[in-house]
Write a protein that holds these residues in place. Structure first.
Motif, PDB file in Angstrom:
ATOM      1  N   LEU A 470       0.681  -1.731  -0.378  1.00 36.61           N
ATOM      2  CA  LEU A 470      -0.049   0.128  -0.101  1.00 36.61           C
ATOM      3  C   LEU A 470       0.499   1.192  -0.190  1.00 36.61           C
ATOM      4  N   LEU A 471       1.962   1.044   0.872  1.00 38.35           N
ATOM      5  CA  LEU A 471       2.886   2.241   0.965  1.00 38.35           C
ATOM      6  C   LEU A 471       3.552   2.636  -0.739  1.00 38.35           C
ATOM      7  N   PHE A 472       3.886   1.537  -1.100  1.00 36.43           N
ATOM      8  CA  PHE A 472       3.775   2.303  -3.170  1.00 36.43           C
ATOM      9  C   PHE A 472       2.795   2.670  -3.962  1.00 36.43           C
ATOM     10  N   ILE A 473       1.930   1.431  -3.782  1.00 30.93           N
ATOM     11  CA  ILE A 473       0.856   1.939  -4.075  1.00 30.93           C
ATOM     12  C   ILE A 473       0.823   3.745  -3.770  1.00 30.93           C
ATOM     13  N   GLY A 474       0.174   4.199  -2.560  1.00 32.98           N
ATOM     14  CA  GLY A 474       0.143   5.442  -3.291  1.00 32.98           C
ATOM     15  C   GLY A 474       0.945   6.680  -3.185  1.00 32.98           C
ATOM     16  N   GLN A 475       2.434   6.061  -3.495  1.00 33.24           N
ATOM     17  CA  GLN A 475       3.872   6.999  -3.833  1.00 33.24           C
ATOM     18  C   GLN A 475       3.354   6.732  -5.418  1.00 33.24           C
ATOM     19  N   PHE A 476       3.054   6.095  -6.001  1.00 32.38           N
ATOM     20  CA  PHE A 476       2.831   6.023  -7.400  1.00 32.38           C
ATOM     21  C   PHE A 476       2.574   6.968  -8.021  1.00 32.38           C
ATOM     22  N   LEU A 477       0.978   7.093  -7.062  1.00 36.87           N
ATOM     23  CA  LEU A 477      -0.275   8.413  -7.145  1.00 36.87           C
ATOM     24  C   LEU A 477       0.139   9.188  -7.251  1.00 36.87           C
ATOM     25  N   LEU A 478       0.692   9.229  -6.245  1.00 36.82           N
ATOM     26  CA  LEU A 478       1.536  11.220  -5.912  1.00 36.82           C
ATOM     27  C   LEU A 478       2.526  11.591  -7.017  1.00 36.82           C
TER      28      LEU A 478
END
Length: 648
Positions: A470-478
């Motif tokens: 989830l950490l990487f998914i959020g970073q990809f979106l940002l």
């Protein structure tokens, strides 16, 4: 007795960072002038290469193509070496140009209003600060912060689109699935390597890194991490060994585990720069480069820069954490004597004696270090994984397959070989009680049901760190939304100035690697490499060597500079060690990264094997030697036309 570490003074903590930053600015101002405008003019060969690139781009834009065939290629561009019947170099160039434009960097910055750009940038940097320093705010944790930031960005981009302040945001396109699949497979594999058997391969790896002396233990970790990250991807190395390093720190009751966690994370990034499969940005660079770059060519060019960077990082580690790694030492001079002269302080002798006494008190454990059937199967699966990785098979498929195979082996072992749980009840005197019988309403005895087996889904699969995904998914979106604004591209254009057209030639290369380092920590290194591929589509293999080295070493600057850093912090926090934070990482990361970056860049600039020209563009021959300018330009008429182009 464990001594509580004394708090560092401001000068001791931040002094090296301030000196390193001042040194970078001084070097670049000396070489490029106070205003950084003292840029050497482009040579005729460089101008000629630019002219050929412009002509080729114009030619491929006018080429006919089959839209149906392009759709079949998806986001890629197919083979790099097409036959003449398939269109040859020109068709390859056209396909690659389409991929660079539609996938690598689709420029939609002109569709934003000023309000849209500013608001998206503010949201991005706000959550960047939250992720960098999560302890300064509510105790949400990095996965929650990143996911909240990503969803906030999706909602805000929808609002901007609805009111005409920005383009539509295709969130699904910016979530890169390959790293998520890879991390899931690596976590699955790591869990089974660790949990399948007591004294298995995981315990043997931990014991191989163990040592009574602190600096030797740190050196072993750095050596293993550097070599391992060059052999396989750095993310896999830190994912496997983060728990091992924390366990070693607990075993030796060290008061500060930060030097050992930094030893793992920093050298994982440095070692991964050595090979084209060492990290995601290197894999991306090789796939996007205009000319072919082989594994051996990449490794040959990176060997000496990585070796020098490893030495510099080790030196910085021993200097900055000398108190922790050389207990009882009076300073640098005595540390040198300990390293090379075999000297020992009373504290080091005490550590060695305590370790020897502990080992001698556990003879049973020493005798059980043989390789069981299950350990051999673990080794077989691990070696097969590494071979498939080296042969170029998809790393996501390989890692998930390895985890699935280990899961099946573990389930079979648990069902048929592990001792069954003892559910026998005993009385107060320790005598076993007969099993209780149960009867129905009619007095008939009810046969006991067969005991239900505990499945892998209920045990091991629950230990996968879904929060890390989830950490990487959020970073990809940002990051994806921030890149849409064009702010990183504009920053690169403004800060590079005239050096943008001469970025990998001295002296511009030393300013260029610093800008790449900053962008890699602000906008992430993979998007930076994508941006450079679209901006400079005909960059030479040597150009990409410089980009790869700087973007990889940049990962050591801050906590958010590299996925490996985030994995180490997350894995350590999972087992209760929260010493690896941004506040503690940055004071060491800045001087170490800058020193490694510039030492390696100097070596790579003056000692490399990669051609500074392009075979596919026609600026060098098939052996990689630069073609003389007038030979490439053709006859006198062509040379005269080029001269007019230069003067223009």
């Amino acid at each position: 007795v464990i001594k509580t570490p004394t708090k560092m003074s401001f000068a001791r903590k931040w002094g090296p960072s301030l000196v390193a930053i001042a040194g970078v600015l001084a070097v670049n101002m000396f070489m490029l002038g106070p205003t950084l405008n003292n840029v050497p003019e482009l040579t005729k060969k460089q101008l000629h290469a630019r002219k050929l690139g412009e002509e080729r781009t114009k030619a491929i834009m006018n080429m006919d193509f089959d839209a149906r065939s392009d759709r079949k290629l998806g986001r890629g561009f197919g083979s790099r070496n097409l036959s003449e019947e398939e269109g040859g170099i020109m068709e390859y160039t056209r396909r690659r140009h389409r991929a660079l434009g539609e996938y690598v960097h689709e420029d939609v910055s002109d569709e934003f209003s000023s309000f849209g750009k500013w608001s998206v940038s503010i949201i991005y940097f706000a959550f960047w600060v939250f992720l960098m320093f999560p302890n300064w705010f509510l105790p949400i944790g990095r996965p929650g912060i990143a996911l909240g930031g990503g969803l906030s960005m999706v909602v805000w981009r929808f609002i901007l689109f609805s009111f005409g302040h920005g383009p539509i945001f295709y969130a699904e396109r910016v979530i890169i699935m390959e790293p998520l699949f890879l991390l899931f497979g690596l976590m699955l594999t790591t869990i089974y390597l660790e949990k399948m058997e007591q004294g298995g391969i995981f315990d043997k790896l931990r014991n191989s890194l163990d040592d009574a002396v602190n600096w030797k233990r740190s050196l072993k970790i750095m050596t293993m991490s550097t070599i391992g990250s060059a052999a396989v991807m750095n993310d896999s190395v830190v994912l496997i060994f983060s728990g091992v390093v924390v366990d070693l720190c607990v075993r030796h009751k060290v008061s500060n585990s930060l030097p050992y966690l930094l030893s793992l994370a920093s050298t994982a990034n440095i070692g991964s720069a050595h090979t084209m499969t060492g990290n995601p940005q290197n894999i991306l660079i090789v796939s996007l480069a205009y000319d072919d770059i082989t594994w051996f060519e990449f490794a040959k060019n990176m060997f000496f820069p990585v070796l020098a960077a490893s030495f510099v990082n080790t030196l910085c580690m021993f200097l900055y954490f000398g108190t922790e790694l050389f207990p009882g030492s009076s300073g640098v001079v005595e540390n040198i004597g300990i390293l090379f002269g075999g000297r020992k302080t009373p504290e080091i002798i005490a550590l060695e004696n305590a370790y020897a006494a502990k080992i001698s008190a556990m003879p049973e454990e020493d005798e059980s270090k043989g390789w069981s059937l299950w350990s051999k199967l673990q080794v077989l699966v691990t070696i097969s994984f590494l071979i498939c990785f080296a042969l170029g098979f998809d790393v996501c498929v390989v890692s998930i397959t390895a985890g699935a195979i280990l899961m099946v082996i573990a389930a079979y072992k648990h069902q048929h070989y592990d001792p069954k749980p003892d559910n026998t009840e005993y009385d107060d005197e320790g005598n076993p009680l007969p099993p209780k019988k149960m009867y129905d309403m009619d007095g008939n005895e009810i046969e006991p049901e067969e005991e239900e087996l505990i499945t892998e889904s209920e045990t091991t699969l629950t230990e996968v760190d879904y929060g890390l995904l989830l950490l990487f998914i959020g970073q990809f979106l940002l990051i994806g939304s921030f890149d849409d604004t064009g702010v990183p591209q504009k920053f690169f254009e403004v800060t590079m100035g005239e050096c943008a057209n001469n970025m990998t030639s001295s002296p511009c290369v030393y300013w260029f690697v610093m800008i790449v380092t900053i962008l890699s920590n602000v906008a992430s290194n993979v998007p930076v490499c994508q941006m450079l591929a679209a901006t400079f589509p005909y960059a030479t293999p040597y150009d990409w060597m410089q980009v790869s080295f700087s973007a990889t070493i940049a990962g050591n600057l801050t906590m958010l500079g590299s996925a490996a850093n985030m994995i180490v912090a997350f894995q350590a926090a999972k087992v209760g060690d929260r010493t690896f934070t941004s506040e503690r990482h940055v004071p060491f990361g800045i001087p170490s990264t800058i020193a490694c970056l510039y030492v390696g860049t100097v070596i790579l600039t003056y000692f490399h094997f990669a051609p500074e020209c392009s075979i596919k563009l026609g600026t060098c021959d098939e052996d990689g030697n630069a073609v003389e300018y007038y030979e490439a330009a053709g006859d006198d008429a062509a040379a005269a036309a080029d001269e007019a182009y230069y003067n223009y």
